[in-house]
Scaffold this motif. Structure first.
Motif, PDB file in Angstrom:
ATOM      1  N   TRP A  75       0.832  -1.193   0.000  1.00 35.44           N
ATOM      2  CA  TRP A  75       0.000   0.000   0.000  1.00 35.44           C
ATOM      3  C   TRP A  75       0.870   1.247   0.000  1.00 35.44           C
ATOM      4  CZ3 TRP A  75      -0.987   4.136   3.340  1.00 35.44           C
ATOM      5  CH2 TRP A  75      -2.144   4.872   3.054  1.00 35.44           C
ATOM      6  N   PHE A  79       2.462   5.063  -2.881  1.00 31.85           N
ATOM      7  CA  PHE A  79       2.685   6.495  -2.648  1.00 31.85           C
ATOM      8  C   PHE A  79       4.134   6.892  -2.887  1.00 31.85           C
ATOM      9  CE2 PHE A  79      -1.108   5.450  -0.358  1.00 31.85           C
ATOM     10  CZ  PHE A  79      -1.929   6.523  -0.592  1.00 31.85           C
ATOM     11  N   THR A  80       5.030   6.088  -2.364  1.00 28.45           N
ATOM     12  CA  THR A  80       6.444   6.443  -2.498  1.00 28.45           C
ATOM     13  C   THR A  80       6.886   6.440  -3.949  1.00 28.45           C
ATOM     14  OG1 THR A  80       6.955   4.129  -2.086  1.00 28.45           O
ATOM     15  CG2 THR A  80       7.079   5.612  -0.216  1.00 28.45           C
ATOM     16  N   ALA A  83       6.675   9.723  -5.715  1.00 29.45           N
ATOM     17  CA  ALA A  83       7.308  10.864  -5.052  1.00 29.45           C
ATOM     18  C   ALA A  83       7.948  11.810  -6.061  1.00 29.45           C
ATOM     19  CB  ALA A  83       8.355  10.363  -4.069  1.00 29.45           C
ATOM     20  N   TRP A  86       5.343  13.914  -8.220  1.00 30.30           N
ATOM     21  CA  TRP A  86       4.730  15.054  -7.550  1.00 30.30           C
ATOM     22  C   TRP A  86       5.750  16.118  -7.194  1.00 30.30           C
ATOM     23  CZ3 TRP A  86       0.198  16.303  -8.337  1.00 30.30           C
ATOM     24  CH2 TRP A  86      -0.803  15.352  -8.484  1.00 30.30           C
ATOM     25  N   VAL A  97      -0.988  28.524  -9.082  1.00 29.49           N
ATOM     26  CA  VAL A  97      -1.960  29.080  -8.143  1.00 29.49           C
ATOM     27  C   VAL A  97      -1.716  30.571  -7.946  1.00 29.49           C
ATOM     28  CG1 VAL A  97      -2.717  29.093  -5.750  1.00 29.49           C
ATOM     29  CG2 VAL A  97      -2.401  26.933  -6.947  1.00 29.49           C
ATOM     30  N   ARG A 101      -4.302  33.720  -8.926  1.00 29.10           N
ATOM     31  CA  ARG A 101      -4.793  34.736  -7.998  1.00 29.10           C
ATOM     32  C   ARG A 101      -4.482  36.132  -8.519  1.00 29.10           C
ATOM     33  NH1 ARG A 101      -2.300  33.416  -2.367  1.00 29.10           N
ATOM     34  NH2 ARG A 101      -3.715  35.028  -1.637  1.00 29.10           N
TER      35      ARG A 101
ATOM     36  N   ARG B  11      -6.615   7.331   5.392  1.00 36.21           N
ATOM     37  CA  ARG B  11      -6.024   6.569   4.294  1.00 36.21           C
ATOM     38  C   ARG B  11      -6.752   6.865   3.001  1.00 36.21           C
ATOM     39  NH1 ARG B  11      -5.559   2.275   7.991  1.00 36.21           N
ATOM     40  NH2 ARG B  11      -7.483   1.370   7.215  1.00 36.21           N
ATOM     41  N   LEU B  14      -5.716  10.133   1.598  1.00 37.41           N
ATOM     42  CA  LEU B  14      -4.409  10.047   0.947  1.00 37.41           C
ATOM     43  C   LEU B  14      -4.538   9.443  -0.444  1.00 37.41           C
ATOM     44  CD1 LEU B  14      -2.202   8.875   3.955  1.00 37.41           C
ATOM     45  CD2 LEU B  14      -2.260  11.129   2.893  1.00 37.41           C
ATOM     46  N   GLU B  15      -5.368   8.410  -0.544  1.00 38.16           N
ATOM     47  CA  GLU B  15      -5.553   7.786  -1.860  1.00 38.16           C
ATOM     48  C   GLU B  15      -6.204   8.756  -2.831  1.00 38.16           C
ATOM     49  OE1 GLU B  15      -7.767   4.259  -1.113  1.00 38.16           O
ATOM     50  OE2 GLU B  15      -6.146   3.262  -0.028  1.00 38.16           O
ATOM     51  N   ARG B  18      -3.745  11.225  -3.941  1.00 45.81           N
ATOM     52  CA  ARG B  18      -2.719  10.646  -4.791  1.00 45.81           C
ATOM     53  C   ARG B  18      -3.062  10.849  -6.263  1.00 45.81           C
ATOM     54  NH1 ARG B  18      -1.783   4.386  -4.046  1.00 45.81           N
ATOM     55  NH2 ARG B  18      -4.033   4.552  -4.213  1.00 45.81           N
ATOM     56  N   GLU B  19      -4.358  10.871  -6.540  1.00 48.62           N
ATOM     57  CA  GLU B  19      -4.794  11.042  -7.930  1.00 48.62           C
ATOM     58  C   GLU B  19      -4.582  12.462  -8.406  1.00 48.62           C
ATOM     59  OE1 GLU B  19      -5.416   8.361  -9.415  1.00 48.62           O
ATOM     60  OE2 GLU B  19      -5.289   7.238  -7.529  1.00 48.62           O
ATOM     61  N   GLN B  20      -4.961  13.414  -7.523  1.00 47.56           N
ATOM     62  CA  GLN B  20      -4.845  14.815  -7.911  1.00 47.56           C
ATOM     63  C   GLN B  20      -5.021  15.694  -6.681  1.00 47.56           C
ATOM     64  OE1 GLN B  20      -8.230  16.234 -10.105  1.00 47.56           O
ATOM     65  NE2 GLN B  20      -9.530  14.607  -9.314  1.00 47.56           N
ATOM     66  N   PRO B  21      -4.440  16.885  -6.703  1.00 43.16           N
ATOM     67  CA  PRO B  21      -4.657  17.840  -5.604  1.00 43.16           C
ATOM     68  C   PRO B  21      -6.117  18.256  -5.589  1.00 43.16           C
ATOM     69  CG  PRO B  21      -2.738  18.460  -6.896  1.00 43.16           C
ATOM     70  CD  PRO B  21      -3.435  17.364  -7.660  1.00 43.16           C
ATOM     71  N   ARG B  52       0.349  18.608   2.244  1.00 48.08           N
ATOM     72  CA  ARG B  52       0.593  20.040   2.348  1.00 48.08           C
ATOM     73  C   ARG B  52      -0.549  20.780   1.697  1.00 48.08           C
ATOM     74  NH1 ARG B  52       6.226  22.041   0.472  1.00 48.08           N
ATOM     75  NH2 ARG B  52       5.092  23.946   1.014  1.00 48.08           N
ATOM     76  N   ILE B  54      -1.940  24.618  -0.054  1.00 43.61           N
ATOM     77  CA  ILE B  54      -1.595  25.896  -0.653  1.00 43.61           C
ATOM     78  C   ILE B  54      -2.830  26.779  -0.648  1.00 43.61           C
ATOM     79  CG2 ILE B  54      -0.764  27.030  -2.731  1.00 43.61           C
ATOM     80  CD1 ILE B  54       0.520  24.398  -3.522  1.00 43.61           C
ATOM     81  N   ALA B  56      -5.392  29.261  -1.800  1.00 37.95           N
ATOM     82  CA  ALA B  56      -5.726  29.748  -3.143  1.00 37.95           C
ATOM     83  C   ALA B  56      -7.045  30.500  -3.021  1.00 37.95           C
ATOM     84  CB  ALA B  56      -5.840  28.594  -4.132  1.00 37.95           C
ATOM     85  N   HIS B  61      -5.929  24.396  -1.362  1.00 35.24           N
ATOM     86  CA  HIS B  61      -5.635  23.199  -2.137  1.00 35.24           C
ATOM     87  C   HIS B  61      -4.705  22.278  -1.369  1.00 35.24           C
ATOM     88  CE1 HIS B  61      -7.919  24.907  -5.153  1.00 35.24           C
ATOM     89  NE2 HIS B  61      -7.038  25.204  -6.074  1.00 35.24           N
ATOM     90  N   HIS B  63      -2.440  18.803  -1.307  1.00 37.50           N
ATOM     91  CA  HIS B  63      -1.748  17.851  -2.174  1.00 37.50           C
ATOM     92  C   HIS B  63      -0.868  16.948  -1.330  1.00 37.50           C
ATOM     93  CE1 HIS B  63       2.073  19.978  -1.720  1.00 37.50           C
ATOM     94  NE2 HIS B  63       1.358  21.080  -1.750  1.00 37.50           N
ATOM     95  N   PRO B  66       4.903  13.244  -0.553  1.00 38.37           N
ATOM     96  CA  PRO B  66       5.313  11.836  -0.470  1.00 38.37           C
ATOM     97  C   PRO B  66       6.612  11.611   0.291  1.00 38.37           C
ATOM     98  CG  PRO B  66       5.036  12.614  -2.744  1.00 38.37           C
ATOM     99  CD  PRO B  66       5.138  13.813  -1.879  1.00 38.37           C
ATOM    100  N   PHE B  69       6.553   9.282   3.420  1.00 32.81           N
ATOM    101  CA  PHE B  69       6.127   7.890   3.306  1.00 32.81           C
ATOM    102  C   PHE B  69       7.317   6.938   3.376  1.00 32.81           C
ATOM    103  CE2 PHE B  69       2.445  10.050   1.726  1.00 32.81           C
ATOM    104  CZ  PHE B  69       1.397   9.251   2.121  1.00 32.81           C
TER     105      PHE B  69
END
Lengths: 118, 118
Positions: A75, A79-80, A83, A86, A97, A101, B11, B14-15, B18-21, B52, B54, B56, B61, B63, B66, B69
DNA sequence: CGGAAGCGTAACCAGTAGGTTACGCTTCCG
DNA sequence: CGGAAGCGTAACCTACTGGTTACGCTTCCG
């Protein structure tokens, strides 16, 4: 199962059992908590399949069962592995962003100048 | 930090990330719990450095971050790597325990016959 | 045989985690 | 400018978690 690893005492038990199998007594005496408390931690680990026990007379030898660790590890790898991706996208996103703004404040599509973000 | 991953909602967050912010609103609306509850989950993840945010505008936002992990993954690898080793030792250990019990009952060093363990 | 050793479980208690509603602050927009 | 949108936080309640002591069961051994 992730909950089993969340507890620091249980993690310590796992590290202990990683070195060598131990009877419950030996495990308990290495922690400042009472023996029944350790016994319950062992039960949690047992029910999660992280640990197995073998009855040996009036003792009970505990040993690691590493097969389950792979699940959590798998699992995490989801994520790692991303890394780097991202990490690369991050600064670009942040810049985007800030630019958005600024654009809205100005009411127009500004060039990507960075005088107020630098 | 392991405690942060222990919660199933976190969890799932996080998943999701992982796809997108995503802004906080988008995250919250995917769970059956209230928005403030999600907000606190996000705070936990933030304080652990797993996520983390940001600012906006009036949004925020979120995101994935990683970098952390790896720590847990590294800890886990200390167990998975020894899987094969213990797997091999395991049956030998179990046999040994049974043999010891039988020996004590008999009061002598018995040959390693396995008629009652097979 | 009978006491001691080794473990597990039950009952109980305090601290924390996670949920909810109410509220306040900043940002957007008609 | 003023209401709505988007978030975070505070206060509160409940449920679970982890700790303790008391107890009972099996196994060993003098």
């Amino acid at each position: 199962m992730a909950a089993a690893i969340a507890d620091p005492v249980r993690r310590a038990i796992l590290e202990l059992l990683r070195e060598q199998p131990l009877p419950a007594r030996r495990i308990a005496e290495r922690f400042p908590i009472s023996r029944p408390a350790v016994s319950r931690h062992l039960r949690v680990l047992r029910e999660c399949g992280l640990v197995r026990d073998i009855p040996a007379g009036r003792e009970r030898h505990y040993h690691l069962d590493p097969s389950r660790f792979g699940e959590l590890s798998a699992w995490l790898s989801g994520f790692t592995s991303r890394a780097a991706v991202w990490g690369q996208r991050l600064d670009a996103l942040e810049t985007e962003v800030h630019r958005t703004r600024r654009d809205r404040r100005r009411g127009g599509a500004a060039p990507d100048r960075l005088e107020d973000t630098a």
